[in-house]
Write a protein that holds these residues in place. Structure first.
Motif, PDB file in Angstrom:
ATOM      1  N   GLY A   1       6.293   4.995  -6.683  1.00  0.00           N
ATOM      2  CA  GLY A   1       6.317   5.384  -8.081  1.00  0.00           C
ATOM      3  C   GLY A   1       5.943   4.236  -8.990  1.00  0.00           C
ATOM      4  O   GLY A   1       6.370   4.202 -10.149  1.00  0.00           O
ATOM      5  N   ALA A   2       5.125   3.285  -8.468  1.00  0.00           N
ATOM      6  CA  ALA A   2       4.711   2.109  -9.233  1.00  0.00           C
ATOM      7  C   ALA A   2       5.903   1.324  -9.767  1.00  0.00           C
ATOM      8  O   ALA A   2       5.900   0.820 -10.886  1.00  0.00           O
ATOM      9  CB  ALA A   2       3.778   2.511 -10.374  1.00  0.00           C
TER      10      ALA A   2
ATOM     11  N   GLY B   1       2.785  -6.064  -1.445  1.00  0.00           N
ATOM     12  CA  GLY B   1       1.409  -6.062  -0.952  1.00  0.00           C
ATOM     13  C   GLY B   1       0.522  -5.016  -1.604  1.00  0.00           C
ATOM     14  O   GLY B   1      -0.704  -5.114  -1.549  1.00  0.00           O
ATOM     15  N   ASN B   2       1.120  -3.997  -2.236  1.00  0.00           N
ATOM     16  CA  ASN B   2       0.357  -2.984  -2.961  1.00  0.00           C
ATOM     17  C   ASN B   2       0.579  -3.167  -4.454  1.00  0.00           C
ATOM     18  O   ASN B   2       1.719  -3.160  -4.923  1.00  0.00           O
ATOM     19  CB  ASN B   2       0.798  -1.578  -2.550  1.00  0.00           C
TER      20      ASN B   2
ATOM     21  N   THR C   1       0.656   3.868 -15.869  1.00  0.00           N
ATOM     22  CA  THR C   1      -0.221   4.998 -15.517  1.00  0.00           C
ATOM     23  C   THR C   1       0.132   5.622 -14.172  1.00  0.00           C
ATOM     24  O   THR C   1      -0.456   6.637 -13.795  1.00  0.00           O
ATOM     25  CB  THR C   1      -1.683   4.531 -15.462  1.00  0.00           C
ATOM     26  N   ARG C   2       1.063   5.003 -13.432  1.00  0.00           N
ATOM     27  CA  ARG C   2       1.415   5.452 -12.078  1.00  0.00           C
ATOM     28  C   ARG C   2       0.177   5.459 -11.167  1.00  0.00           C
ATOM     29  O   ARG C   2       0.003   6.346 -10.342  1.00  0.00           O
ATOM     30  CB  ARG C   2       2.057   6.842 -12.101  1.00  0.00           C
ATOM     31  N   GLN C   3      -0.646   4.455 -11.319  1.00  0.00           N
ATOM     32  CA  GLN C   3      -1.895   4.377 -10.563  1.00  0.00           C
ATOM     33  C   GLN C   3      -1.842   3.208  -9.589  1.00  0.00           C
ATOM     34  O   GLN C   3      -1.556   2.074  -9.975  1.00  0.00           O
ATOM     35  CB  GLN C   3      -3.080   4.206 -11.521  1.00  0.00           C
ATOM     36  N   TRP C   4      -2.140   3.490  -8.306  1.00  0.00           N
ATOM     37  CA  TRP C   4      -2.309   2.412  -7.330  1.00  0.00           C
ATOM     38  C   TRP C   4      -3.582   1.665  -7.663  1.00  0.00           C
ATOM     39  O   TRP C   4      -4.601   2.265  -8.018  1.00  0.00           O
ATOM     40  CB  TRP C   4      -2.379   3.005  -5.924  1.00  0.00           C
ATOM     41  N   ILE C   5      -3.547   0.330  -7.574  1.00  0.00           N
ATOM     42  CA  ILE C   5      -4.703  -0.489  -7.943  1.00  0.00           C
ATOM     43  C   ILE C   5      -5.414  -1.009  -6.698  1.00  0.00           C
ATOM     44  O   ILE C   5      -6.582  -0.697  -6.457  1.00  0.00           O
ATOM     45  CB  ILE C   5      -4.270  -1.655  -8.850  1.00  0.00           C
ATOM     46  N   ASP C   6      -4.720  -1.814  -5.924  1.00  0.00           N
ATOM     47  CA  ASP C   6      -5.313  -2.381  -4.711  1.00  0.00           C
ATOM     48  C   ASP C   6      -4.222  -3.090  -3.928  1.00  0.00           C
ATOM     49  O   ASP C   6      -3.036  -3.006  -4.282  1.00  0.00           O
ATOM     50  CB  ASP C   6      -6.470  -3.340  -5.050  1.00  0.00           C
TER      51      ASP C   6
ATOM     52  N   GLN D   1       9.538  -7.018   3.034  1.00  0.00           N
ATOM     53  CA  GLN D   1       8.595  -6.580   4.052  1.00  0.00           C
ATOM     54  C   GLN D   1       7.160  -6.508   3.539  1.00  0.00           C
ATOM     55  O   GLN D   1       6.893  -5.966   2.469  1.00  0.00           O
ATOM     56  CB  GLN D   1       9.002  -5.181   4.545  1.00  0.00           C
ATOM     57  N   LEU D   2       6.250  -7.042   4.327  1.00  0.00           N
ATOM     58  CA  LEU D   2       4.826  -6.895   4.078  1.00  0.00           C
ATOM     59  C   LEU D   2       4.467  -5.418   4.242  1.00  0.00           C
ATOM     60  O   LEU D   2       4.839  -4.792   5.234  1.00  0.00           O
ATOM     61  CB  LEU D   2       4.056  -7.766   5.071  1.00  0.00           C
ATOM     62  N   HIS D   3       3.703  -4.889   3.278  1.00  0.00           N
ATOM     63  CA  HIS D   3       3.505  -3.439   3.180  1.00  0.00           C
ATOM     64  C   HIS D   3       2.037  -3.053   3.360  1.00  0.00           C
ATOM     65  O   HIS D   3       1.585  -2.081   2.766  1.00  0.00           O
ATOM     66  CB  HIS D   3       4.020  -2.955   1.820  1.00  0.00           C
ATOM     67  N   ILE D   4       1.300  -3.834   4.147  1.00  0.00           N
ATOM     68  CA  ILE D   4      -0.108  -3.521   4.410  1.00  0.00           C
ATOM     69  C   ILE D   4      -0.257  -3.346   5.918  1.00  0.00           C
ATOM     70  O   ILE D   4      -0.352  -4.321   6.680  1.00  0.00           O
ATOM     71  CB  ILE D   4      -1.041  -4.629   3.875  1.00  0.00           C
TER      72      ILE D   4
END
Length: 332
Positions: free
Chosen positions: A68-69, A94-95, A101-106, A134-137
């Protein structure tokens, strides 16, 4: 009955089942309008749900900076105000996403971002430390993950994190990461009775790590629900990795496999979800399922499994017999 487990070599004791907090984050959108959340949520009900989990004995709560950003962390922080010393908080980095805007960027796997993301998470959670970072990628190349180890060890030394881990489904990646730093304590990975990652459990055994099981109910498939989900739900427009749902409904061949094992999972009076969670507790002493919940009813059902304990030996063996050769292969 033992209702706690050890968070790997950290020595931190946690409830044998934790609460996943992805769903309470609300909407998040990716490129092309791809939903990465579970739809709209009621924050007041989310807080009641967290309190119901606490009442059932849950002490581990797993969230992430991009659920949820950042909204999941904010709600969790509100719910745990005055209760921080009773719980173990795990979050992820990591994200990058935009909270407005609740938008994933990169994604950003740099050590500098790991530090900055932690500070932002601590503010949202209203705490001065997280117990597991925790790393999240999932698919990050191993050299890039190893570049983070010194920074993560420094954060442990500073007291800002208790331990760290990686959310990945790749056993070779997990093994390299665990070998690189003494305070790596857990690997979070996809694990359910429909998707058994035996190679990852072997890595956890070899390096004294906890196995945090995301997707323990196969994104809701193992609850037996057949209702359609909306277009703002990740299951409504399922990414390639989400095989359990098609066009917002359970994928027929996987729903049929659930029906194959229903009787074995519920023979001792459990619900289907409780049987699926009990299977995970029986699978390994290292497993810690983290089912999501966004209503008090879901929390009450899921976390009653703490009192029921692992699935019995006969039922476990029957599930294995019925599902032999039917599970999807994990990448390794």
């Amino acid at each position: 009955m033992t209702t706690t487990r050890r968070l790997g070599r950290s020595g931190i004791e946690v409830s044998a089942i934790g609460m996943g907090c992805w769903a309470i984050g609300g909407p998040l959108w990716g490129d092309g309008g791809q939903p990465f959340g579970w739809g709209e949520v009621d924050d007041a009900e989310s807080i009641r749900t967290i309190h119901a989990a606490l009442d059932a004995g849950v002490t581990l709560f797993d969230t992430a900076s991009n659920y949820g950003a950042g909204h999941s962390e904010r709600v969790l922080g509100r719910a745990l105000a005055g209760r921080r010393d009773r719980v173990v908080i795990a979050t992820k980095f990591g994200n990058r996403s935009d909270e407005a805007t609740r938008q994933w960027i990169d994604t950003d796997a740099s050590p500098a971002y790991a530090v900055r993301s932690l500070e932002e998470s601590l503010r949202r959670l209203g705490t001065d430390h997280v117990d597991l970072y925790q790393l999240h990628i999932n698919d990050l190349p191993v050299p890039a993950a190893l570049d983070l180890v010194d920074t993560l060890e420094d954060l442990v030394t500073q007291g800002k994190i208790g331990a760290y881990g990686w959310s990945t489904d790749h056993p070779d990646s997990a093994e390299a990461f665990a070998a690189a730093g003494p305070h790596c304590a857990a690997i979070q990975h996809d694990q359910s009775l429909l998707a058994d990652n035996a190679a990852m459990l072997a890595v956890c055994d070899g390096h004294d790590l906890a196995s945090l099981n995301r997707g323990p109910l196969a994104m809701g498939l193992l609850t037996g629900s057949t209702r359609a989900v909306g277009a703002d739900d990740v299951r409504g427009r399922a990414p390639e990795w989400l095989v359990w749902f098609t066009d917002g409904r359970p994928t027929p061949q996987w729903a049929a496999r659930v029906e194959q094992v229903r009787a074995a999972l519920t023979a001792d009076g459990r619900t289907l979800a409780q049987g699926a969670l009990g299977w995970l507790l029986a699978r390994s002493p290292r497993t810690v399922p983290i089912p999501g919940a966004r209503t008090v009813a879901q929390a009450t059902e899921n976390f009653a499994t703490l009192a029921l304990g692992p699935l019995g030996d006969d039922a476990f063996a029957e599930v294995e017999r019925l599902l032999a050769d039917l599970r999807p292969a994990h990448a390794g």
